[in-house]
Structure formats: C-alpha cells, structure tokens
Design a protein around this motif. Sequence first.
Motif, short mmCIF file in Angstrom:
data_model
loop_
_atom_site.label_atom_id
_atom_site.label_comp_id
_atom_site.label_asym_id
_atom_site.label_seq_id
_atom_site.Cartn_x
_atom_site.Cartn_y
_atom_site.Cartn_z
N ARG A 19 0.49 5.30 0.70
CA ARG A 19 -0.14 6.37 1.44
C ARG A 19 0.20 7.61 1.37
O ARG A 19 1.46 7.91 1.37
CB ARG A 19 -0.30 5.81 3.14
N THR A 70 -4.90 6.52 -0.52
CA THR A 70 -3.95 5.59 -0.68
C THR A 70 -4.38 4.49 -1.84
O THR A 70 -5.40 4.73 -2.43
CB THR A 70 -4.33 4.64 0.69
N ARG A 77 -10.51 6.55 7.44
CA ARG A 77 -10.06 5.83 6.09
C ARG A 77 -11.49 5.33 5.47
O ARG A 77 -12.33 4.86 6.20
CB ARG A 77 -9.31 4.87 6.22
N ASP A 94 -12.13 2.95 2.01
CA ASP A 94 -11.36 2.14 0.94
C ASP A 94 -12.51 1.58 0.17
O ASP A 94 -13.44 0.89 0.82
CB ASP A 94 -10.45 1.04 1.70
N GLU A 150 0.94 -1.20 0.30
CA GLU A 150 0.14 -0.06 -0.02
C GLU A 150 0.86 1.28 0.03
O GLU A 150 1.83 1.36 0.81
CB GLU A 150 -0.80 -0.02 1.30
N GLU A 164 -5.61 2.83 9.98
CA GLU A 164 -5.13 2.13 8.71
C GLU A 164 -5.50 0.89 8.98
O GLU A 164 -5.83 0.22 9.96
CB GLU A 164 -3.68 2.62 8.38
#
Length: 378
Positions: free
Chosen positions: A304, A317, A358, A360, A302, A376
């Motif tokens: 970021r 990200t 976050r 995602d 990942e 995260e």
Amino acid sequence: MGIHLKSSLLVLFFGLTVSSARAQGSLVRYVKRVLNDTSSAATSKLLIFPTAGFAPETSVEIGIRTFSLFYAKKDTVVNRLSEIVLYTFVTFRGQFGALLENAAYTNKNRYFFLGKARYQQFPLLYYGIGPSTSSGNPVLVNSNYVQIRQRILRQVKNNWYAGVEADFQNIGSVSFETENKPNFDLPLGHEGSTTMGLGAAVVYDDRKNVLNVRKGGFLETGILWYRPGFGSDFKYRSVVLDSRLFRPLGRPNRVLALQLAGTFMTGDIPFNNLGLIGGESLMRGYYLGRYRDKNVLAGQAEVRWLPFGFSRRWGATVFAGLGTVSPTVRSFQVDQVRWAAGGGVRFLFFQKKDVFLRADLGLTREGTGFYISLGEAF
C-alpha cells in the motif's frame, strides 16, 4: 462471471440528483465539509451518505451507509480508534438487506467488542460444495437470512485479549431454483435451519487504527460448539484462525500487509454455514461463496502507498492471494488452489484519523470484481 460490483458504489460525489436548489446547495456544502474535514483526531465522526451499486444476485441496489468513528474518552494517545458501521439497502427487485459491524474499544483498551449482525432477503448464487465446482450455470437460492456474531474480549496482558463469543444464524423461506437441473442434489440445510454456537476466543492486537494499519499485528483464534442444547438444529464444531502482519517498507507511507486465514469444521454443517472464499476482503475478484466447504485456507499479500509521495491524499495498492477449500484438513490439494490478484486506488477520506476510501479491482481466472468501501480490506 464478468464484472460484478459486490460492494456498494459510493455516489456521494457523482450522479446524485436533488430536485430543489436548496437541497443541492446543502449537499454541496456537506460534500465539501467531508472532503476537507480537518477536525482533530479526537473528534468523534458520524458520517451518513447515500450509496448505489450493482450485483448479479440483487440487480441495482440503493442504500444508506452510516459510519461512526471515535476514540474512547477522546484519548488518541492510549486508546485505539473504534468503528461502528451500519449499511441498509433495497434493490430494484424489492429486496432488502442490512449489515451492522463493530470493532469498538473501551477506555485504556480494556475491553474489545468485535462482531457483526446482518439480515438479508435476496437470492444468492450457489455453485455447490467443494474445490472443483463448475463456474457455469449456478443455482439461484432464495431465502431470508439472519446472523448475529459477537465477541466480548477482556485485555489479559498488554495486547492479549481473551473472552467469549457467540454465533446465531437462521435461514428460512429457502428455495432452490432447480427447474432446469432435475438431478441436482440439494445440500444439507436446504429446508432452512437455525444454528447457535458458543465458544471462546483469544486475540492478540496491537493495531492502533483498525481501518488503516501502518505497523502492527493481529491474531485471532477461536472455537465454537454448535449443539442442540444451545438451540441449534445441527451439531458441529468450528475453529477459526486469522493472522495479520503489517510492516512499513522503507517509508512511513508504504506498507506491506500480510494475512493468513483459515476455517476448520467437523460435524454436520448446513450449506449456508460452510466456510467461504470470495468477497470484498479475502480473495477479491471471486463471488462471495464461489467456493465453499468445511475447511478453508487462504492468504494474501498487499503493498500500500498511503498516500503517494507526490500527493497529499491519493494513494494506491496492489495485492495477490491464494486460497482453497476442502472437506477435510488432510484433503487440501495444491492443484486445487485458486489465485486472485489486482490493485486499487485510495483517497484520504478522514485526514486527521488517517482513514482512506478504497476502490479495488480483483482479477481471477473466472472474471473480475470491483469493490468500493471505507477502510482497508484487512
């Protein structure tokens, strides 16, 4: 499977209706205070807010998340940031669940308590066991499930910790809805089970902030023995490996995060205790438990931006992962490896503690998954 919102969608900022004007004013002031929190990093924070979400196994769910973030002795120089998270929810189907997670350090980081406890009373989708199970027409499994897993670790030298761990799991009132599958093979543990494992763990950890690591590493290796003498219905052994590496990419706000994780089991293991792929942390985009077996091997990378160079609080990200399961270590096959990829946005939630909210979106060959949480994925 289409889009599924596995994590709760935070509705702290959107769509919350409060009947009285006074309550609305209090909520607005609370939101502003949270969004503009400039208290020192040493200040302990307790945040409580409502959530709402949707998942195919639970329908619409509403709940409460409580976060406690603190430094032991309020020492931000020597001590690491600790977190305790409690999430409770109910669904429109009358189901209930609760999850308590902890990653807490004592003064001078001498002891490290890492674990979770959860209770859930809602159905799960069961696709079968192995790397080649079909994504179509999974079986719905109803049950009551309890798990308590805790590691108590003592600092041995510098960033090395060693200690004991225990894992208790109980699944009861189990029923597989197999009316349309007359030839369905019920897995081991389909009548319910209780398992108790005891073992040891060794951990290397030089992360300063477990919710947002800028630079550092984490390595955990642990072994658990489940025995009738411990109160377990089944006899088996489980070995867990979790390694993570974090490095800045040229600039302090740009981070490369890598993770390699594995679970390796031998013995007679009930279906609910098998290693899993999917969920909000590893192989995002797959339903948690889409693939399950005695052995799991997965990795992810990942990049970021925390935050963007042109923004004080917004970041993003991109990530990608590979993973598979197998009945034995020797039977891992390259053509059975599954991929997942995606990206997300970040918002600096606690400014002084460097903790981001976050969101995602994970993509797989079978569908997508959307996740929102604090901190995260790993």
